[in-house]
Design a protein around this motif. Structure first.
Motif, PDB file in Angstrom:
ATOM      1  N   LEU A 124      -5.613  40.084  47.364  1.00  4.78           N
ATOM      2  CA  LEU A 124      -6.927  40.357  46.793  1.00  4.78           C
ATOM      3  C   LEU A 124      -7.523  39.076  46.235  1.00  4.78           C
ATOM      4  O   LEU A 124      -6.881  38.364  45.452  1.00  4.78           O
ATOM      5  N   GLU A 125      -8.743  38.784  46.629  1.00  4.43           N
ATOM      6  CA  GLU A 125      -9.433  37.598  46.139  1.00  4.43           C
ATOM      7  C   GLU A 125      -9.672  37.727  44.638  1.00  4.43           C
ATOM      8  O   GLU A 125     -10.057  38.804  44.158  1.00  4.43           O
ATOM      9  N   PRO A 126      -9.464  36.661  43.862  1.00  4.08           N
ATOM     10  CA  PRO A 126      -9.575  36.767  42.387  1.00  4.08           C
ATOM     11  C   PRO A 126     -10.929  37.248  41.901  1.00  4.08           C
ATOM     12  O   PRO A 126     -11.011  37.943  40.886  1.00  4.08           O
ATOM     13  N   GLU A 136      -1.381  32.430  45.510  1.00  5.94           N
ATOM     14  CA  GLU A 136      -0.084  32.661  44.882  1.00  5.94           C
ATOM     15  C   GLU A 136       1.032  32.578  45.919  1.00  5.94           C
ATOM     16  O   GLU A 136       0.863  32.957  47.072  1.00  5.94           O
ATOM     17  N   ASP A 137       2.190  32.105  45.471  1.00  6.67           N
ATOM     18  CA  ASP A 137       3.314  31.916  46.384  1.00  6.67           C
ATOM     19  C   ASP A 137       4.218  33.133  46.492  1.00  6.67           C
ATOM     20  O   ASP A 137       5.069  33.201  47.398  1.00  6.67           O
ATOM     21  N   THR A 195       1.497  46.344  46.322  1.00  3.70           N
ATOM     22  CA  THR A 195       1.808  45.116  45.596  1.00  3.70           C
ATOM     23  C   THR A 195       0.636  44.160  45.779  1.00  3.70           C
ATOM     24  O   THR A 195       0.220  43.897  46.910  1.00  3.70           O
ATOM     25  N   PHE A 196       0.104  43.613  44.652  1.00  2.00           N
ATOM     26  CA  PHE A 196      -1.073  42.751  44.698  1.00  2.00           C
ATOM     27  C   PHE A 196      -0.669  41.311  44.421  1.00  2.00           C
ATOM     28  O   PHE A 196       0.233  41.027  43.632  1.00  2.00           O
ATOM     29  N   ARG A 197      -1.366  40.420  45.122  1.00  2.00           N
ATOM     30  CA  ARG A 197      -1.235  38.984  44.861  1.00  2.00           C
ATOM     31  C   ARG A 197      -2.526  38.293  45.250  1.00  2.00           C
ATOM     32  O   ARG A 197      -3.327  38.822  46.031  1.00  2.00           O
ATOM     33  N   TYR A 247      -5.302  29.328  51.276  1.00  2.00           N
ATOM     34  CA  TYR A 247      -4.257  30.303  51.017  1.00  2.00           C
ATOM     35  C   TYR A 247      -2.954  29.574  50.722  1.00  2.00           C
ATOM     36  O   TYR A 247      -2.849  28.345  50.881  1.00  2.00           O
ATOM     37  N   ALA A 248      -1.974  30.345  50.302  1.00  2.00           N
ATOM     38  CA  ALA A 248      -0.638  29.785  50.147  1.00  2.00           C
ATOM     39  C   ALA A 248      -0.063  29.421  51.519  1.00  2.00           C
ATOM     40  O   ALA A 248      -0.596  29.800  52.563  1.00  2.00           O
TER      41      ALA A 248
END
Length: 440
Positions: free
Chosen positions: A31-33, A61-62, A55-57, A87-88
Motif C-alpha cells: 500500500l502506497e503511504p 519497506e524490506d 499483511t500490509f507493507r 520499490y524495495a
C-alpha cells in the motif's frame, strides 16, 4: 465459562475457512503511504470476512519479503501503488513475473503516472497511453469532472449478473492478441484518452483516426480492467485506477436512487484473481475396452474404447472441491502427431463430474495419446494427456474366414474338385483300356 473460548476459537476457525482461495489465504498488500487504508475498508473488509489474512507493507519497506529461500511467502499479492516510482529490492517487474510463474496471484493497480508497473503491464501484452492521459467521456450528460466515467458492465462469468454500472477513473490500455488475456471491462465506445477534460483535443483525435494504429486511444477496443491467466492456472488482474476500490466510489450514485456497483464489482474481481471462482481441475482420466473396467497397456486397431474424465470445481463457501458437470463443449482428441479422432466428451447423466465417450480406435498402429485440452476465457485451463500404443492384431487375431473372399474360396474349391474328378476319370479310363486289350 470454559467452553466460551473453545466456541470462539471454533467460530473464528470456521470464519477463516469460509471462502478461502483454492491456493491459500495469505495476502500481501503493498500500500502506497499516501493512501489511507480506511478509504478502501469495504474492499479489505470483504477479503477479511472471506477468511483472508492480510499483511500490509509500504513499497520501500524490506519486510515482509516476497521470497524466502527462493519460495513465495504469500499466496497472493495486491499492489495498491498507483504512483510509487521506487520499490524495495524484492519488488521488481521481474520478481512479480516470477511470482506468477510460481502460482502466486497478482492484483495490480495502474495509473496515469509512469511507474514500474507500467512496464510490468507491457510484459502481459497491455499498452497504456502516454503518461497523464486519463480516460475521458462526456456521455451520458452529467456534472464534471468527466474523468469519472460510468461504465455498464458486460455479461461475464466473472461478474455477478445485474450489477449496476460502476464508476471508473484512471487510465485505459490497449490489449494485444495474447490468448491468455481475459478482457473483463472495456472502455465505453464514446470515451477516449486525453490530457484534458475538454474537447480541445478533438482535432488530434481525428488526425490519429486517419493515421490508424496505436495513435487512436478511443473507443471500446481499449480495456480498463483486464485479467491474465497463465497456463499453470495463476492469475493476474490489471485495473486502470485505484479509485475503483474506494469507499467513496462504492457509495456514490450512478443515477438517481441507483448506487454504483463498485462494491460488488471489486469483490467479483478479487474472487476471480485470488482463484475462488471459475477454478476447475481434472481429478482423473480413465480408459478401457467396452465391456471391461481396467485400462489396458495397449489397444488393437478398430477396438471399441471408452474414455472418461472426472472434473471438479472449487467451492469457496465450503473450501472443498465438488464434481462439476457444467461443460458442454469439452472435446477429446486421439492423436499421433495430428488428431486422428476428435469427438465431443459429454457429461454422463447421473454421474456428477464425469464425462465419457466411446469411439473406435483408428485402423492405424502407432503410439497415440488421449488428449483433453480445454481453454476458455476466465476458466482454468484443463489439460490431460495419456500415452497408449495401438498395435495391429496378432496372427490369431484375424477372422478365420472373410465374407468378402468367398468368391476366391469358391474358385479354389471348384478347382480342387475339378482336379480330383479329372484325375479319377483319367486313371479309371486307363484301367479299362488295359482290360480290353487283354481280352482281345
Amino acid at each position: 465459562m470454559r467452553l466460551l473460548p473453545l466456541i470462539g476459537a471454533l467460530l473464528s476457525f470456521g470464519a477463516a475457512c469460509l471462502g478461502r482461495s483454492s491456493t491459500g489465504s495469505s495476502v500481501l498488500v503493498i500500500l502506497e503511504p499516501k493512501l489511507a487504508k480506511e478509504d478502501y475498508s469495504l474492499f479489505f473488509d470483504g477479503l477479511t470476512e472471506r477468511g483472508y489474512e492480510l499483511t500490509f507493507r509500504a513499497p520501500k519497506e524490506d519486510s515482509p519479503q516476497l521470497f524466502k529461500y527462493d519460495e513465495p511467502q504469500f499466496s497472493h499479492v495486491i499492489l495498491f501503488t498507483p504512483s510509487a516510482k521506487s520499490y524495495a529490492k524484492d519488488v521488481t517487474p521481474q520478481s512479480l513475473v516470477r511470482l506468477l510463474s510460481l502460482n502466486t496471484n497478482l492484483l495490480v493497480v495502474l495509473s496515469t503516472t509512469l511507474t514500474q508497473l507500467t512496464s510490468l503491464a507491457a510484459e502481459f501484452g497491455l499498452s497504456p497511453p502516454p503518461p497523464g492521459t486519463p480516460l475521458v467521456s462526456h456521455f451520458p450528460e452529467r456534472p464534471p469532472p468527466h474523468t469519472i466515467v460510468p461504465i455498464t458492465l458486460p455479461p461475464s462469468p466473472l461478474l455477478t449478473p445485474n450489477t449496476p454500472p460502476i464508476l471508473f477513473a484512471g487510465t485505459p490500455h490497449l490489449m494485444s492478441n495474447n490468448p491468455l488475456l481475459v478482457p473483463v471491462v472495456r472502455a465505453p465506445p464514446e470515451s477516449f484518452a486525453a490530457d484534458s477534460e475538454t474537447d480541445g483535443g478533438a482535432d488530434a483525435l481525428v488526425d490519429a483516426a486517419e493515421k490508424g494504429g496505436e495513435g487512436l486511444w478511443a473507443g471500446s477496443h481499449m480495456g480498463v480492467v483486464t485479467g491474465f491467466q497463465t497456463r499453470s492456472g495463476a492469475r493476474a488482474m490489471f485495473v486502470g485506477g485505484i479509485e475503483v476500490f474506494s469507499d467513496d466510489y462504492a457509495q456514490r450514485e450512478v443515477a438517481k436512487g441507483v448506487k454504483s456497483g463498485n462494491a460488488q464489482f471489486v469483490q467479483d474481481v478479487a474472487k476471480w484473481t485470488l482463484q475462488e471462482n471459475l477454478v476447475l481441475r481434472i481429478d482423473n482420466a480413465m480408459h478401457h475396452l467396452v465391456g471391461e473396467t481396467a485400462p489396458r497397456e495397449m489397444y488393437t486397431t478398430n477396438d471399441e474404447v471408452v474414455y472418461s474424465v472426472s472434473i471438479s470445481s472449487f467451492e469457496p463457501r465450503k473450501g472443498v472441491w465438488v464434481p462439476y458437470s457444467g461443460l458442454n463443449d469439452l472435446q477429446l482428441e486421439f492423436t499421433m502427431l495430428d488428431p486422428h479422432i476428435r469427438t465431443s466428451l459429454p457429461p454422463v447423466k447421473g454421474q456428477p463430474g464425469v464425462y465419457e465417450v466411446t469411439f473406435r480406435a483408428p485402423d492405424r498402429h502407432g503410439v497415440f495419446k488421449f488428449v483433453v485440452d480445454y481453454k476458455r476465457k476466465g476458466l482454468s485451463h484443463l489439460y490431460s494427456a495419456t500415452v497408449v500404443p495401438v498395435v495391429p492384431p496378432r496372427h490369431d487375431g484375424y477372422p478365420r474366414f472373410l465374407s468378402a473372399a468367398w468368391p476366391y474360396y469358391a474358385g479354389a474349391i471348384s478347382t480342387s474338385l475339378g482336379f480330383l474328378v479329372f484325375s479319377a476319370i483319367w486313371l479309371g479310363g486307363e484301367v479299362e483300356e488295359k482290360k480290353r486289350s487283354k481280352t482281345e
